[in-house]
Design an enzyme around this catalytic site. Structure first.
Site, mmCIF file in Angstrom:
data_model
loop_
_atom_site.group_PDB
_atom_site.id
_atom_site.type_symbol
_atom_site.label_atom_id
_atom_site.label_comp_id
_atom_site.label_asym_id
_atom_site.label_seq_id
_atom_site.Cartn_x
_atom_site.Cartn_y
_atom_site.Cartn_z
ATOM 1 N N SER A 175 60.694 54.638 7.491
ATOM 2 C CA SER A 175 61.459 54.783 5.998
ATOM 3 C C SER A 175 63.062 55.325 5.506
ATOM 4 C CB SER A 175 60.483 55.424 4.769
ATOM 5 O OG SER A 175 59.649 54.519 5.060
ATOM 6 N N PRO A 203 56.248 60.630 4.827
ATOM 7 C CA PRO A 203 56.290 62.653 5.671
ATOM 8 C C PRO A 203 57.532 62.887 4.501
ATOM 9 C CG PRO A 203 56.191 60.552 6.565
ATOM 10 C CD PRO A 203 56.064 59.777 5.433
ATOM 11 N N GLY A 204 58.473 62.038 3.969
ATOM 12 C CA GLY A 204 59.825 62.321 3.411
ATOM 13 C C GLY A 204 61.245 61.738 3.801
ATOM 14 N N ASP A 221 54.104 64.006 -3.464
ATOM 15 C CA ASP A 221 52.897 63.459 -2.448
ATOM 16 C C ASP A 221 51.957 64.284 -2.471
ATOM 17 O OD1 ASP A 221 51.419 61.869 -0.290
ATOM 18 O OD2 ASP A 221 53.777 60.548 0.112
ATOM 19 N N LYS A 289 55.195 46.169 -2.520
ATOM 20 C CA LYS A 289 53.837 45.796 -1.174
ATOM 21 C C LYS A 289 54.105 44.655 -1.316
ATOM 22 C CE LYS A 289 54.810 49.428 1.182
ATOM 23 N NZ LYS A 289 55.779 50.023 2.750
HETATM 24 C C1 LIG Z 1 55.585 54.556 2.655
HETATM 25 S S1 LIG Z 1 55.011 56.049 2.473
HETATM 26 C C2 LIG Z 1 56.361 56.608 1.805
HETATM 27 C C3 LIG Z 1 57.197 57.373 3.152
HETATM 28 C C4 LIG Z 1 58.354 57.701 2.535
HETATM 29 N N1 LIG Z 1 59.300 56.821 1.559
HETATM 30 C C5 LIG Z 1 59.301 57.844 3.767
HETATM 31 O O1 LIG Z 1 60.406 58.060 3.764
HETATM 32 O O2 LIG Z 1 59.035 58.692 4.434
HETATM 33 C C6 LIG Z 1 53.901 56.127 1.305
HETATM 34 C C7 LIG Z 1 52.940 57.466 0.792
HETATM 35 O O3 LIG Z 1 52.706 57.028 -1.163
HETATM 36 C C8 LIG Z 1 51.690 58.469 -0.257
HETATM 37 N N2 LIG Z 1 50.866 57.906 -2.070
HETATM 38 C C9 LIG Z 1 49.803 56.797 -2.429
HETATM 39 N N3 LIG Z 1 49.492 57.018 -3.350
HETATM 40 C C10 LIG Z 1 50.433 57.824 -4.001
HETATM 41 C C11 LIG Z 1 50.349 58.435 -5.341
HETATM 42 N N4 LIG Z 1 49.438 57.982 -6.397
HETATM 43 N N5 LIG Z 1 50.921 60.052 -5.131
HETATM 44 C C12 LIG Z 1 51.451 60.827 -4.992
HETATM 45 N N6 LIG Z 1 51.807 59.768 -3.529
HETATM 46 C C13 LIG Z 1 51.106 58.754 -3.094
HETATM 47 C C14 LIG Z 1 50.765 58.500 0.327
HETATM 48 O O4 LIG Z 1 50.311 59.168 0.653
HETATM 49 C C15 LIG Z 1 52.243 58.073 1.351
HETATM 50 O O5 LIG Z 1 52.479 59.580 1.735
#
Ligand SMILES: C[S@@+](CC[C@H](N)C(=O)[O-])C[C@H]1O[C@@H](n2cnc3c(N)ncnc32)[C@H](O)[C@@H]1O
Length: 336
Positions: A175, A203-204, A221, A289
């Site tokens: 990402s 994961p950040g 998160d 998405k």
């Molecule tokens: C696609 S990943 C994000 C990747 C991130 N942008 C990166 O650069 O690593 C989506 C994240 O959204 C989190 N997530 C989904 N629903 C959530 C919520 N209601 N509150 C907080 N985090 C949420 C998931 O735990 C997941 O880690």
């Protein structure tokens, strides 16, 4: 016109073009050719195209020599009134998935360059093979091969800002590449000490990208941060629900990032709308998405005058990035 896009998304590109009044007449892997739209002489801001070749001329030839000669002539004829005082883009691209086409195009490109060196040495020296950075409309020489014997040549192109980004071994996710690319589309990136709310951060990758620029990040998160985002003093990790997270009273984040794997309407209604309508941030990068919804309908909804992006945003751009999969990226600023 010729519009190029990610190879697997050509039907969506054709659909977007139809919806904007351009009639596709031909398409292949990663490209669509259309008639001009007399009702809209200026090409509008579009989501799927990475490059738009304006007024392309069809060139055909059986050999590398023949193709190169015709492309050179086309350039020389149309370059008479051009002033070449700075570097100019000279780009050769081809339709994806045709085995060996890339090699042939390289051969033609080399020969055109040799021809130009002989005929216009000073101008040839200023040619660069790199795409202009950001969203731009630039004169140059653009050649797009649709097969081994047929190419389109154009002297002006529009760029959507998408480009392949370099990875970073500390980045905890792929990402990371998307946010780096999104800054280019927006034309701005986080600055030293700017504040970022990264909603759905783990994961950040996005938090790590902002931290590299010296920004201060709240990463929201329940999942763990990893790699360069783990134990990063610029990043405060909050294990909270992104939909419930609010800035402190009176606080305005410079940036809001949102990358949740959730139904897009739910994200827009319950997260993006309060953030934009209440001006909790100055700028935003949001991924929606479209895996489970109709992408073109979603795109039309996001562009509609009543959408929160139209009502509360300025300079909003919706793009299918080079690094995007089944998703759009929306970037913009919040209206003062
Ligand atoms: C696609 S990943 C994000 C990747 C991130 N942008 C990166 O650069 O690593 C989506 C994240 O959204 C989190 N997530 C989904 N629903 C959530 C919520 N209601 N509150 C907080 N985090 C949420 C998931 O735990 C997941 O880690």
């Amino acid at each position: 016109m010729i519009f190029t896009c990610q190879p697997g998304f050509v039907d969506l590109l054709a659909g977007e073009l139809r919806a904007r009044g351009y009639a596709p007449v031909e398409q292949g892997p990663g490209w669509v050719r259309t008639e001009a739209n007399p009702a809209a002489p200026e090409v509008p801001d579009l989501c799927f195209p990475q490059m738009v070749l304006l007024d392309p001329v069809e060139i055909t030839g059986d050999s590398v020599n023949a193709l190169a000669a015709k492309i050179t002539e086309q350039f020389l004829t149309t370059a008479k009134s051009d002033r070449f005082e700075a570097e100019w883009p000279c780009l050769f691209e081809e339709a994806a998935e045709l085995d060996g086409l890339g090699r042939r195009v390289k051969g033609v490109e080399k020969m055109v360059y040799e021809n130009l060196k002989k005929r216009m040495a000073r101008v040839a020296k200023l040619a660069v093979v790199t795409k202009p950075r950001g969203v731009a409309r630039v004169r140059g020489l653009y050649v797009f091969f649709v097969d081994f014997k047929r190419a389109y040549v154009s002297r002006e192109a529009i760029f959507g800002g998408q480009r392949r980004m370099a990875d970073d071994e500390q980045a905890p996710s792929r990402s990371y590449l998307k946010i780096e690319e999104a800054y280019i589309v927006l034309g701005r990136e986080p600055q030293f000490e700017e504040t970022v709310a990264d909603l759905g951060a783990a994961p950040g990758g996005w938090s790590y990208s902002a931290s590299k620029r010296g920004a201060k990040i709240v990463a929201v998160d329940n999942g763990p941060l990893k790699g360069g985002a783990y134990n990063n003093y610029k990043i405060e990790h909050r294990m909270e629900d992104a939909f419930a997270f609010r800035p402190a009273p009176g606080q305005v984040f410079d940036w809001m990032f949102c990358d949740l794997v959730e139904e897009p309407h739910h994200v827009v209604e319950n997260l993006i709308t309060p953030w934009l309508a209440n001006k909790w941030c100055r700028r935003f990068v949001v991924i929606l998405k479209f895996g489970r919804v109709d992408p073109l309908a979603l795109l039309a909804e996001m562009r509609a005058p009543e959408s929160v992006f139209s009502r509360c945003g300025v300079n909003v751009r919706i793009r299918h990035l080079y690094h995007d999969r089944e998703e759009f990226t929306l970037v913009g600023e919040v209206k003062e």
